[in-house]
Motif scaffolding. Sequence first.
Motif, short mmCIF file in Angstrom:
data_model
loop_
_atom_site.label_atom_id
_atom_site.label_comp_id
_atom_site.label_asym_id
_atom_site.label_seq_id
_atom_site.Cartn_x
_atom_site.Cartn_y
_atom_site.Cartn_z
N LEU A 246 47.16 -8.92 0.71
CA LEU A 246 48.12 -9.43 1.69
C LEU A 246 47.51 -10.48 2.62
CD1 LEU A 246 49.95 -6.16 2.84
CD2 LEU A 246 50.77 -7.89 1.25
N GLY A 247 46.22 -10.34 2.92
CA GLY A 247 45.58 -11.20 3.91
C GLY A 247 45.81 -12.69 3.71
N PRO A 248 45.60 -13.21 2.50
CA PRO A 248 45.82 -14.65 2.30
C PRO A 248 47.27 -15.08 2.51
CG PRO A 248 44.47 -13.74 0.54
CD PRO A 248 45.00 -12.58 1.33
N LYS A 249 48.21 -14.13 2.50
CA LYS A 249 49.62 -14.47 2.65
C LYS A 249 50.09 -14.37 4.10
CE LYS A 249 50.75 -12.81 -2.02
NZ LYS A 249 51.55 -11.88 -2.84
N VAL A 250 49.60 -13.36 4.84
CA VAL A 250 50.10 -13.15 6.19
C VAL A 250 49.21 -13.79 7.25
CG1 VAL A 250 51.21 -11.00 5.52
CG2 VAL A 250 48.89 -10.92 6.44
N MET A 417 39.90 -24.91 -12.78
CA MET A 417 41.29 -24.86 -13.22
C MET A 417 42.24 -24.73 -12.03
SD MET A 417 44.03 -22.57 -13.67
CE MET A 417 43.33 -20.94 -13.87
N ALA A 418 41.87 -23.87 -11.08
CA ALA A 418 42.71 -23.66 -9.91
C ALA A 418 42.81 -24.93 -9.07
CB ALA A 418 42.16 -22.51 -9.07
N ASN A 419 41.68 -25.61 -8.87
CA ASN A 419 41.72 -26.88 -8.13
C ASN A 419 42.60 -27.90 -8.82
OD1 ASN A 419 40.21 -26.70 -5.72
ND2 ASN A 419 38.29 -26.75 -6.84
N ARG A 420 42.46 -27.97 -10.14
CA ARG A 420 43.25 -28.96 -10.90
C ARG A 420 44.74 -28.62 -10.84
NH1 ARG A 420 40.86 -28.25 -15.19
NH2 ARG A 420 42.31 -26.89 -16.28
N THR A 421 45.07 -27.36 -11.06
CA THR A 421 46.48 -26.96 -11.06
C THR A 421 47.11 -27.15 -9.69
OG1 THR A 421 46.02 -25.31 -12.77
CG2 THR A 421 48.08 -25.08 -11.57
N ALA A 422 46.37 -26.78 -8.64
CA ALA A 422 46.90 -26.94 -7.29
C ALA A 422 47.13 -28.40 -6.96
CB ALA A 422 45.94 -26.31 -6.28
N ALA A 498 50.03 -22.26 -1.83
CA ALA A 498 51.05 -21.49 -2.54
C ALA A 498 50.73 -21.40 -4.03
CB ALA A 498 52.43 -22.11 -2.33
N THR A 499 50.22 -22.48 -4.61
CA THR A 499 49.84 -22.48 -6.02
C THR A 499 48.69 -21.51 -6.26
OG1 THR A 499 50.55 -24.77 -6.31
CG2 THR A 499 48.98 -23.89 -7.92
N LEU A 500 47.71 -21.52 -5.38
CA LEU A 500 46.55 -20.63 -5.54
C LEU A 500 46.97 -19.16 -5.46
CD1 LEU A 500 43.98 -22.52 -3.28
CD2 LEU A 500 43.94 -22.36 -5.77
N LEU A 501 47.86 -18.85 -4.53
CA LEU A 501 48.33 -17.47 -4.41
C LEU A 501 49.09 -17.04 -5.67
CD1 LEU A 501 49.50 -17.48 -0.69
CD2 LEU A 501 47.61 -16.16 -1.65
N ARG A 502 49.87 -17.94 -6.23
CA ARG A 502 50.60 -17.61 -7.45
C ARG A 502 49.65 -17.37 -8.61
NH1 ARG A 502 52.46 -22.18 -9.18
NH2 ARG A 502 51.36 -22.11 -11.18
N ASP A 505 48.10 -13.96 -8.11
CA ASP A 505 49.05 -12.89 -8.39
C ASP A 505 49.34 -12.76 -9.88
OD1 ASP A 505 49.16 -12.39 -5.70
OD2 ASP A 505 51.02 -13.49 -5.36
N GLU A 506 49.24 -13.87 -10.61
CA GLU A 506 49.42 -13.84 -12.06
C GLU A 506 48.15 -13.43 -12.79
OE1 GLU A 506 50.70 -17.79 -12.95
OE2 GLU A 506 52.76 -17.46 -12.25
N ARG A 507 47.06 -13.16 -12.01
CA ARG A 507 45.75 -12.77 -12.55
C ARG A 507 45.12 -13.85 -13.41
NH1 ARG A 507 47.07 -6.50 -14.24
NH2 ARG A 507 47.66 -5.78 -12.15
N ARG A 508 45.47 -15.07 -13.14
CA ARG A 508 44.85 -16.19 -13.86
C ARG A 508 43.55 -16.61 -13.18
NH1 ARG A 508 49.36 -20.66 -14.52
NH2 ARG A 508 47.60 -21.73 -15.53
#
Length: 535
Positions: A246-250, A417-422, A498-502, A505-508
């Motif tokens: 929850l921390g990264p979201k709230v 991958m996360a940096n590129r996708t974000a 928001a992309t990183l959190l998704r 959450d998708e365990r990617r």
Amino acid sequence: MLALTVIVVIGACVLVSGIVGNRFGIAPPVLMLAAGVLVGFVPRLRTVNLPPDTVLLVFLPALLYWESLNASLRAIWRSLRGVVLMSTLLVLFSAGMVAVVAHAFGVPWGPAWILGGALAPTDATAVAALGRVLPRRVMNLLAAESLINDGTALVVYGVAVSVTTGSEHFSTVHVTWLVARSYLGGAAAGIAVAFVGGKLRARLQDPLLENVAILLIPFSAFLLAEAIQASGVLAVVACGLIMGQLGPKVGTPAVRLLSQGFWTIGTYVLNGSLFVLIGLQSQSAVRNLTSFDLARALSAVAAVCGVLIAARFAFQFTVILGIRAVDRRPSQRARRVTHGFRVITGLAGFRGAVSLAAALAVPNTLDNGLPLPDRDVIVFVTAGVIAALMLQAFALPPVVRWADLPEDTVIESERRMANRTAAEEAMEALPDIAATLGTAPEIADMARREYEKRLRLNRAGDPDDDGDDLDDDAAERLREFDEQYRELRLALLGAKRATLLRLRDERRIDDAVLRQIQAKLDIEEVRLSRTQLVD
């Protein structure tokens, strides 16, 4: 003055041990333990004792909460069966073997099982401090095991103490109820506090006040669990794992940056102080030893250390391999590890705060008023085993080299991958964001070109690609449009987050990847929003 002297001496031991350890490549906790033993020779400090409540109520909630916050939920899920087995069957097997050895040395069965329950669990903070040389996958498994196995061990310990003192009776139904109450009650308490804590953090706007709330969360979880006679340790772990999601979201960037700094230094000092106090307690245990002579007690320490290591290796190479022989599913095959991996995890079974607190908390007398047999032996052997098993930290680096595990590139590849996708998704959203904000076309166009540049660097394997969006030259050219530039940049950072959190959450991507990238985004957002960390 004695209390102030102890604080200064412990702080100095932590500082000097850290400096010497970093200089000579020695695990600082080992030096802190040795420093505590040496400090015990100072006459003025010989009367210092470590109250068990101090460990259970001050050290453990904070340290376990921090380890839980930084745990990888994806890694725990992937190794869930192994973690559960190591946190239950291995704990019971280890406790039983220690009890057998202690009884062989003349300790009655009741106190022998108390000793077994105290020494059965590995320690999360000790694993984190002593196992820094270990590969990521090994650390994830050990951390998950040590976070969960305390509940099983403390149930064994509690039953052994109650039966030995005469306050409880032993029966299968009664023990089953204690286990269920410990696990389910502890988990429920942790979930409840995490729910309330998440709601509270979402309403607070002041970074300082929100961090005060964060500080209260682990102690509240522990208190609630103890109030319903459940496991406070499991409550803190459950609460920490949930708040880690929850921390990264709230939380806000300012809160996360302030919290990271506070918890990093705070847990380092607490952890270091605990190792020094364990060394100091070893001195006290020697002085208070009366039931055994020193040679016999040291022999018991060596025998218990040997049986704990042997039990761990036996479990690694029999139970787990037995499961491998039965379960032939492709998913199970993908989780298999080498014998070298098992040797490393076998050696890394460190003990620590939970074991010492349990030993110190053993009652002095039975319910009939008579002294509890061999209580001094329980304290001495526990302190000795904690100290002796720490010496395995010296063996870990050569064993890791011998195991020759494949290079772990998962975190690095996921980070890229996360940096590129974000960046790609933020660039796709840029026209809509610019239109919503009324951003000047020149600013939006320059931002788009900078994103394209960063994406080219990412695909080319630039190791310095940290996800930062605009370079200094672009910022200088956009100075005349400062307010529009700032608003656009903040909105783009929000899109990337928001992309990183998704992806998490998708365990990617792993939780560690999210934390690494989010820390950079937080620094940039605080700078752009001109937020003060502390008013």
